[in-house]
Design a protein around this motif. Structure first.
Motif, PDB file in Angstrom:
ATOM      1  N   ALA A  72     -17.047 -26.427  48.949  1.00 42.58           N
ATOM      2  CA  ALA A  72     -16.496 -27.126  47.784  1.00 42.58           C
ATOM      3  C   ALA A  72     -15.716 -26.243  46.823  1.00 42.58           C
ATOM      4  O   ALA A  72     -15.029 -26.757  45.945  1.00 42.58           O
ATOM      5  CB  ALA A  72     -17.622 -27.827  47.037  1.00 42.58           C
ATOM      6  N   ASP A  73     -15.847 -24.905  46.948  1.00 39.33           N
ATOM      7  CA  ASP A  73     -15.097 -24.050  46.021  1.00 39.33           C
ATOM      8  C   ASP A  73     -14.001 -23.254  46.720  1.00 39.33           C
ATOM      9  O   ASP A  73     -13.496 -22.276  46.178  1.00 39.33           O
ATOM     10  CB  ASP A  73     -16.035 -23.116  45.237  1.00 39.33           C
ATOM     11  CG  ASP A  73     -16.994 -22.347  46.130  1.00 39.33           C
ATOM     12  OD1 ASP A  73     -16.860 -22.422  47.374  1.00 39.33           O
ATOM     13  OD2 ASP A  73     -17.877 -21.666  45.592  1.00 39.33           O
ATOM     14  N   LEU A  74     -13.584 -23.689  47.910  1.00 38.43           N
ATOM     15  CA  LEU A  74     -12.507 -23.004  48.629  1.00 38.43           C
ATOM     16  C   LEU A  74     -11.176 -23.685  48.304  1.00 38.43           C
ATOM     17  O   LEU A  74     -10.915 -24.814  48.730  1.00 38.43           O
ATOM     18  CB  LEU A  74     -12.755 -23.054  50.142  1.00 38.43           C
ATOM     19  CG  LEU A  74     -11.755 -22.288  51.004  1.00 38.43           C
ATOM     20  CD1 LEU A  74     -11.862 -20.777  50.770  1.00 38.43           C
ATOM     21  CD2 LEU A  74     -11.973 -22.595  52.481  1.00 38.43           C
ATOM     22  N   GLY A  75     -10.370 -23.003  47.493  1.00 36.63           N
ATOM     23  CA  GLY A  75      -9.101 -23.596  47.097  1.00 36.63           C
ATOM     24  C   GLY A  75      -8.430 -22.758  46.037  1.00 36.63           C
ATOM     25  O   GLY A  75      -8.628 -21.546  45.986  1.00 36.63           O
ATOM     26  N   ALA A  76      -7.656 -23.393  45.191  1.00 37.10           N
ATOM     27  CA  ALA A  76      -6.916 -22.674  44.142  1.00 37.10           C
ATOM     28  C   ALA A  76      -7.043 -23.412  42.821  1.00 37.10           C
ATOM     29  O   ALA A  76      -7.063 -24.647  42.794  1.00 37.10           O
ATOM     30  CB  ALA A  76      -5.442 -22.576  44.539  1.00 37.10           C
ATOM     31  N   GLU A  77      -7.111 -22.609  41.750  1.00 41.66           N
ATOM     32  CA  GLU A  77      -7.093 -23.183  40.407  1.00 41.66           C
ATOM     33  C   GLU A  77      -5.629 -23.363  40.013  1.00 41.66           C
ATOM     34  O   GLU A  77      -4.827 -22.432  40.168  1.00 41.66           O
ATOM     35  CB  GLU A  77      -7.775 -22.205  39.455  1.00 41.66           C
ATOM     36  CG  GLU A  77      -8.546 -22.868  38.365  1.00 41.66           C
ATOM     37  CD  GLU A  77      -9.280 -21.835  37.516  1.00 41.66           C
ATOM     38  OE1 GLU A  77      -9.611 -22.184  36.390  1.00 41.66           O
ATOM     39  OE2 GLU A  77      -9.489 -20.712  37.978  1.00 41.66           O
TER      40      GLU A  77
ATOM     41  N   GLY B 136      -5.817 -28.346  37.546  1.00 34.59           N
ATOM     42  CA  GLY B 136      -7.201 -28.302  38.017  1.00 34.59           C
ATOM     43  C   GLY B 136      -7.298 -27.737  39.422  1.00 34.59           C
ATOM     44  O   GLY B 136      -6.325 -27.245  39.993  1.00 34.59           O
ATOM     45  N   PHE B 137      -8.525 -27.834  39.980  1.00 32.87           N
ATOM     46  CA  PHE B 137      -8.806 -27.256  41.303  1.00 32.87           C
ATOM     47  C   PHE B 137      -8.093 -28.057  42.396  1.00 32.87           C
ATOM     48  O   PHE B 137      -8.098 -29.282  42.382  1.00 32.87           O
ATOM     49  CB  PHE B 137     -10.319 -27.294  41.533  1.00 32.87           C
ATOM     50  CG  PHE B 137     -10.738 -26.872  42.911  1.00 32.87           C
ATOM     51  CD1 PHE B 137     -10.948 -25.530  43.207  1.00 32.87           C
ATOM     52  CD2 PHE B 137     -10.923 -27.810  43.917  1.00 32.87           C
ATOM     53  CE1 PHE B 137     -11.333 -25.135  44.485  1.00 32.87           C
ATOM     54  CE2 PHE B 137     -11.305 -27.430  45.187  1.00 32.87           C
ATOM     55  CZ  PHE B 137     -11.517 -26.090  45.472  1.00 32.87           C
ATOM     56  N   VAL B 138      -7.501 -27.317  43.345  1.00 30.52           N
ATOM     57  CA  VAL B 138      -6.904 -27.955  44.521  1.00 30.52           C
ATOM     58  C   VAL B 138      -7.536 -27.326  45.761  1.00 30.52           C
ATOM     59  O   VAL B 138      -7.514 -26.098  45.932  1.00 30.52           O
ATOM     60  CB  VAL B 138      -5.370 -27.751  44.553  1.00 30.52           C
ATOM     61  CG1 VAL B 138      -4.772 -28.415  45.790  1.00 30.52           C
ATOM     62  CG2 VAL B 138      -4.726 -28.315  43.296  1.00 30.52           C
TER      63      VAL B 138
END
Ligand SMILES: O=C(O)c1cccc(C(=O)CC[C@H]2O[C@@H](n3cnc4c(=O)[nH]cnc43)[C@H](O)[C@@H]2O)c1
Length: 217
Positions: A84-89, A93-95
């Motif tokens: 759930a926290d693999l992405g970019a800010e 917001g989070f993507v």
């Protein structure tokens, strides 16, 4: 299924699972460390060892339950796992990596067996929930973060730190995967005094007993 690998994070979880399995020799239980990286490395090492020939891989342990979904002492069986926290800010917001075009941060589970396990637990009166289990590198510590995770993964039932790592290793080896969590705490504001590790380990033990009954021979 002749040989099943269960990976927990720590020894206390391993002991609870072994107690629940009551000496069932088809299962091998290992404590592989805390967090998605340790879990993935440990699972890969087990799956690549010379003696390995597993038919099923299970990530099992304690976890946090999302408020209003999975209460302390209940069991959550994953219907899918999400990193759930693999992405970019971004300014908006989070993507997640899926939207960034770098593949997916969701992995499937062995659905028929997961559902059979849920039904077996329900039939014995155990409180059990079937929904997405999130894998995170950082334990959630505020109501705001918990709400943000539900926005990212609607229907999220629980969070923990290992499932996706184990699932990823299993997928590379083409082996079906399950995740099981006994709920020790509520996802949200940090409150160590409210933790019920004993209840969660007891739930995990119960889940292991039912698992040993529903895994086909
Ligand atoms: O110090 C804290 O506030 C704190 C809160 C929750 C968990 C920890 C841990 O260090 C335990 C990590 C361990 O337990 C699993 N786990 C249990 N509950 C959760 C949770 O709410 N969120 C994420 N992981 C959880 C996890 O899989 C690890 O194996 C400290």
């Amino acid at each position: 299924m002749n040989k099943i690998l269960i990976l927990t994070a720590v020894e206390a979880e391993k002991e609870a699972v072994l107690k629940g399995l009551q000496g069932n020799a088809r299962f091998e239980v290992r404590a592989g460390g805390v967090g998605p990286v340790e879990a993935a490395v440990s699972a890969t090492a087990a799956l690549c060892s010379e003696a390995a020939s597993y038919d099923l891989v299970v990530s099992a342990g304690i976890g946090g339950g999302f408020p209003g979904v999975a209460e302390i002492g209940s069991i959550v069986i994953a219907d899918s796992v999400a990193l759930a926290d693999l992405g970019a800010e971004t300014p908006d917001g989070f993507v997640g990596v899926d939207k960034l075009g770098f593949g997916s941060n969701r992995l499937p589970v062995e659905e028929a067996l997961s559902v059979r396990l849920v039904e077996a637990l329900r039939a014995r009166g155990q409180s059990v929930h079937y929904g997405p289990i999130l894998t995170l590198s950082t334990v959630t510590g505020s109501a705001q973060s918990a709400a943000e995770l539900i926005r990212r993964v609607p229907g999220a039932a629980a969070e923990a730190m290992e499932g996706y790592g184990v699932a990823s290793a299993a997928r590379r080896s083409g082996i079906p995967f399950l995740e099981i969590r006994g709920i020790s705490n509520t996802v949200g504001p940090r409150d160590r005094a409210a933790w019920r590790i004993g209840d969660a380990l007891a739930a995990l033990e119960t889940a292991a007993t039912r698992l040993s009954e529903v895994v086909p021979t």
